[in-house]
Design a protein around this motif. Structure first.
Motif, mmCIF file in Angstrom:
data_model
loop_
_atom_site.group_PDB
_atom_site.id
_atom_site.type_symbol
_atom_site.label_atom_id
_atom_site.label_comp_id
_atom_site.label_asym_id
_atom_site.label_seq_id
_atom_site.Cartn_x
_atom_site.Cartn_y
_atom_site.Cartn_z
ATOM 1 N N ALA A 62 0.842 -1.207 0.000
ATOM 2 C CA ALA A 62 0.000 0.000 0.000
ATOM 3 C C ALA A 62 0.875 1.254 0.000
ATOM 4 N N ALA A 63 1.967 1.206 0.751
ATOM 5 C CA ALA A 63 2.891 2.352 0.779
ATOM 6 C C ALA A 63 3.527 2.560 -0.590
ATOM 7 N N ALA A 64 3.813 1.467 -1.285
ATOM 8 C CA ALA A 64 4.417 1.565 -2.613
ATOM 9 C C ALA A 64 3.438 2.212 -3.610
ATOM 10 N N VAL A 65 2.164 1.897 -3.473
ATOM 11 C CA VAL A 65 1.138 2.517 -4.333
ATOM 12 C C VAL A 65 1.135 4.032 -4.131
ATOM 13 N N GLU A 66 1.126 4.448 -2.882
ATOM 14 C CA GLU A 66 1.121 5.879 -2.557
ATOM 15 C C GLU A 66 2.374 6.562 -3.104
ATOM 16 N N TRP A 67 3.497 5.888 -2.913
ATOM 17 C CA TRP A 67 4.770 6.428 -3.400
ATOM 18 C C TRP A 67 4.746 6.590 -4.926
ATOM 19 N N GLY A 68 4.265 5.557 -5.619
ATOM 20 C CA GLY A 68 4.232 5.595 -7.085
ATOM 21 C C GLY A 68 3.351 6.725 -7.590
ATOM 22 N N ARG A 69 2.200 6.880 -6.953
ATOM 23 C CA ARG A 69 1.268 7.938 -7.355
ATOM 24 C C ARG A 69 1.915 9.308 -7.139
ATOM 25 N N HIS A 70 2.495 9.476 -5.985
ATOM 26 C CA HIS A 70 3.087 10.762 -5.630
ATOM 27 C C HIS A 70 4.265 11.093 -6.562
ATOM 28 N N GLU A 71 5.133 10.119 -6.748
ATOM 29 C CA GLU A 71 6.344 10.324 -7.558
ATOM 30 C C GLU A 71 5.986 10.701 -8.998
ATOM 31 N N MET A 72 5.031 9.986 -9.574
ATOM 32 C CA MET A 72 4.741 10.180 -11.003
ATOM 33 C C MET A 72 4.005 11.490 -11.286
ATOM 34 N N GLN A 73 3.449 12.099 -10.218
ATOM 35 C CA GLN A 73 2.830 13.417 -10.419
ATOM 36 C C GLN A 73 3.861 14.453 -10.866
ATOM 37 N N ASN A 74 5.125 14.184 -10.574
ATOM 38 C CA ASN A 74 6.187 15.136 -10.922
ATOM 39 C C ASN A 74 6.479 15.203 -12.418
ATOM 40 N N PHE A 75 6.099 14.166 -13.151
ATOM 41 C CA PHE A 75 6.500 14.177 -14.567
ATOM 42 C C PHE A 75 5.447 13.567 -15.493
ATOM 43 N N SER A 76 4.180 13.740 -15.122
ATOM 44 C CA SER A 76 3.125 13.271 -16.033
ATOM 45 C C SER A 76 2.001 14.295 -16.034
ATOM 46 N N ASP A 77 1.057 14.124 -16.972
ATOM 47 C CA ASP A 77 -0.087 15.036 -16.998
ATOM 48 C C ASP A 77 -1.128 14.641 -15.963
ATOM 49 N N SER A 78 -1.239 13.331 -15.720
ATOM 50 C CA SER A 78 -2.208 12.880 -14.715
ATOM 51 C C SER A 78 -1.807 11.506 -14.193
ATOM 52 N N VAL A 79 -2.222 11.232 -12.973
ATOM 53 C CA VAL A 79 -1.987 9.913 -12.365
ATOM 54 C C VAL A 79 -3.316 9.427 -11.806
ATOM 55 N N PHE A 80 -3.648 8.173 -12.053
ATOM 56 C CA PHE A 80 -4.854 7.622 -11.430
ATOM 57 C C PHE A 80 -4.625 6.195 -10.965
ATOM 58 N N LEU A 81 -5.491 5.764 -10.056
ATOM 59 C CA LEU A 81 -5.372 4.414 -9.502
ATOM 60 C C LEU A 81 -6.493 3.541 -10.049
ATOM 61 N N GLN A 82 -6.167 2.289 -10.337
ATOM 62 C CA GLN A 82 -7.197 1.316 -10.732
ATOM 63 C C GLN A 82 -7.378 0.336 -9.580
ATOM 64 N N PRO A 83 -8.515 0.380 -8.892
ATOM 65 C CA PRO A 83 -8.734 -0.538 -7.763
ATOM 66 C C PRO A 83 -8.754 -1.993 -8.225
ATOM 67 N N VAL A 84 -8.179 -2.863 -7.421
ATOM 68 C CA VAL A 84 -8.204 -4.295 -7.728
ATOM 69 C C VAL A 84 -8.056 -5.082 -6.418
ATOM 70 N N MET A 85 -8.862 -6.129 -6.286
ATOM 71 C CA MET A 85 -8.746 -6.989 -5.097
ATOM 72 C C MET A 85 -7.628 -8.002 -5.342
ATOM 73 N N VAL A 86 -6.780 -8.192 -4.337
ATOM 74 C CA VAL A 86 -5.621 -9.083 -4.529
ATOM 75 C C VAL A 86 -5.568 -10.167 -3.454
ATOM 76 N N PRO A 87 -4.968 -11.310 -3.779
ATOM 77 C CA PRO A 87 -4.772 -12.346 -2.763
ATOM 78 C C PRO A 87 -3.893 -11.803 -1.641
ATOM 79 N N HIS A 88 -4.142 -12.273 -0.440
ATOM 80 C CA HIS A 88 -3.381 -11.780 0.718
ATOM 81 C C HIS A 88 -2.810 -12.981 1.475
ATOM 82 N N TRP A 89 -1.612 -13.358 1.083
ATOM 83 C CA TRP A 89 -0.938 -14.502 1.705
ATOM 84 C C TRP A 89 0.146 -13.967 2.633
ATOM 85 N N ILE A 90 0.228 -14.534 3.821
ATOM 86 C CA ILE A 90 1.300 -14.099 4.732
ATOM 87 C C ILE A 90 2.130 -15.299 5.163
ATOM 88 N N ARG A 91 3.421 -15.065 5.339
ATOM 89 C CA ARG A 91 4.367 -16.136 5.660
ATOM 90 C C ARG A 91 4.301 -16.547 7.126
#
Ligand SMILES: [Zn+2]
Length: 455
Positions: A61-90
């Protein structure tokens, strides 16, 4: 000069591009990246500040936020596509050991649970081991010799293959399908030799796929060194017992996102060129080569265009796909939405083979498209890219293929990829800043040509 002209006409080839303009544009892309590139800096943040980012985890989740924030610096727009993902923990760290060797006593082994596997819980699994190299061998042994035992798949990756992905392809079914194959004959657990070409002390994780309606067996990967040792012990003492314990579990699906950034095309805004990598990584590593490198290289394509003042005719999208490693949900959702919205993708490029020295591109496309891309080879040769011959692409962009989208894979040198793949060793210090930058510039150069000439 005359000699040059004679040679040129003598070969009877007129390049399908305006050579000098393209040569200088591409030169500019490489120069910008190699002198003021940001790809390594971005990778440093992603791998060391955020770190491992398995789907569903807080760091993903932190990586998503980082990617969105970072790419705002050099693109016209940034958007997120919601998707449900498997959640496996070790869960708690795994153990694996030979418990009763007459010659060696207890022998601890370096193991880890395979991704998406069921855990043994505190009771663990104990049993005799049957070592096999192929599914055929397993079938021949049958229930009579397998039932109640732990199956040990120990077929190494073929070291004679020059392309290490071919060697991986020849061995990985053991990890992906081995547990369900063993379950068919009544096994109680599975050990798989790690997918690596070296003698290593650390295990490689990676996903398995349970077959429907077959019992789910707990399964571990064992380091290549310990796979060899275990095999040796089994030759000395056939009836040794092995014990392993894993605490992994699969939680309900979790919400997550693909991160998409765009530079709008000036002439054909409805024609889209996608360039991407996957943002998730396995939990054991920083995911520097797999696939932090591909993410920052894709992001860098947009930044480079802004930096050199290139305004693309077509819309360029950088996509950080979620959940390539254990579900591909991000790639599937991206393609589903593209179809639903009737988006016209003219090409999709992925970098997911590591941030190593560029060698070329792989393609899954029609013959005219392949021929066109191959005609640009002379423009790439000064930068060391000359391999345009193989089929390929990338897992996340694969789902776009049925829509007729040409699928292109960035092809770096493959020799060291499987030294780190899915292990704790896939860290920033294994990535060469210069090699990473050469890759980013190569991808940007290809996007530039596709944008300028279409496909
Ligand atoms: Zn990957």
């Amino acid at each position: 000069m005359r000699v040059f002209l004679v040679l040129l006409f003598g070969m009877g080839c007129i390049p399908a591009f305006s050579q000098s303009a393209d040569e200088s544009a591409i030169r500019q892309i490489y120069s910008e990246e190699l002198s003021r590139g940001r790809s390594y800096q971005m990778l440093e943040y992603l791998t060391t500040e955020i770190g491992a980012r398995l789907s569903g985890s807080p760091s993903a989740a932190a990586a998503v936020e980082w990617g969105r924030h970072e790419m705002q610096n050099f693109s016209d727009s940034v958007f997120l596509q919601p998707v449900m993902v498997p959640h496996w923990i070790r869960g708690q760290k795994e153990v694996g050991r030979v418990i009763n060797s007459k010659k060696r006593g207890v022998v601890e082994m370096n193991v880890c649970a395979l991704g998406m596997s069921v855990g043994t819980g505190p009771a663990g699994v104990t049993g005799n081991i049957v070592e096999v190299k192929t599914f055929d061998e397993l079938k021949q042994l049958g229930e009579k010799h397998i039932k109640g035992k732990i199956v040990f798949f120990n077929r190494p990756m073929d070291p004679t293959k020059i392309n290490t992905f071919e060697a991986y392809g020849g061995a990985v079914e053991q990890r992906a399908l081995g547990p369900s194959e063993a379950a068919k004959y009544g096994a109680t657990g599975v050990i798989v030799r790690s997918m690596g070409l070296n003698q290593e002390d650390y295990p490689h994780t990676g996903g398995l796929r349970y077959t429907l309606n077959i019992p789910k067996l707990p399964a571990i990967a064992i380091s290549t060194k310990h796979a060899d040792l275990l095999s040796k012990i089994l030759k000395e003492e056939k009836d040794i017992q092995f014990y392993f314990e894993t605490h992994c579990e699969t939680l309900p699906d979790a919400p997550s996102f693909n991160v998409v950034a765009e530079i709008k095309g000036t002439e054909f805004p409805n024609e889209i060129i996608v360039v991407g990598g996957h943002l998730d990584s396995w939990d054991l590593a920083q995911g520097a080569h797999d696939d932090g490198a591909g993410c920052v290289q894709s992001m860098e394509v947009l930044r480079l265009f802004k930096a050199i003042g290139y305004k693309p005719k077509r819309t360029i999208r950088a996509v950080l796909f979620m959940n390539e490693e254990n579900g591909l949900r991000g790639g599937l959702e991206y393609a589903r939405l593209a179809e639903l919205k009737k988006e016209k993708h003219i090409a999709a490029i992925e970098s997911d083979d590591g941030g190593f020295t560029p060698r070329g591109f792989t393609m899954t496309a029609t013959e005219p498209v392949r021929t066109k891309i191959k005609s640009w080879k002379p423009l790439f040769e000064p930068y060391g890219l000359s391999d345009f011959s193989n089929e390929g692409g990338g897992a996340d962009i694969g789902p776009l293929q049925p829509q007729g989208v040409p699928i292109i894979g960035f092809l770096p040198d493959s020799q060291r990829y499987f030294d780190y793949h899915h292990t704790k060793e896939d860290t920033l210090d294994k990535v060469s800043k210069r090699e990473l930058e050469l890759g980013a510039a190569s991808m940007a150069a290809l996007v530039y040509l596709i944008d300028k000439y279409g496909l």
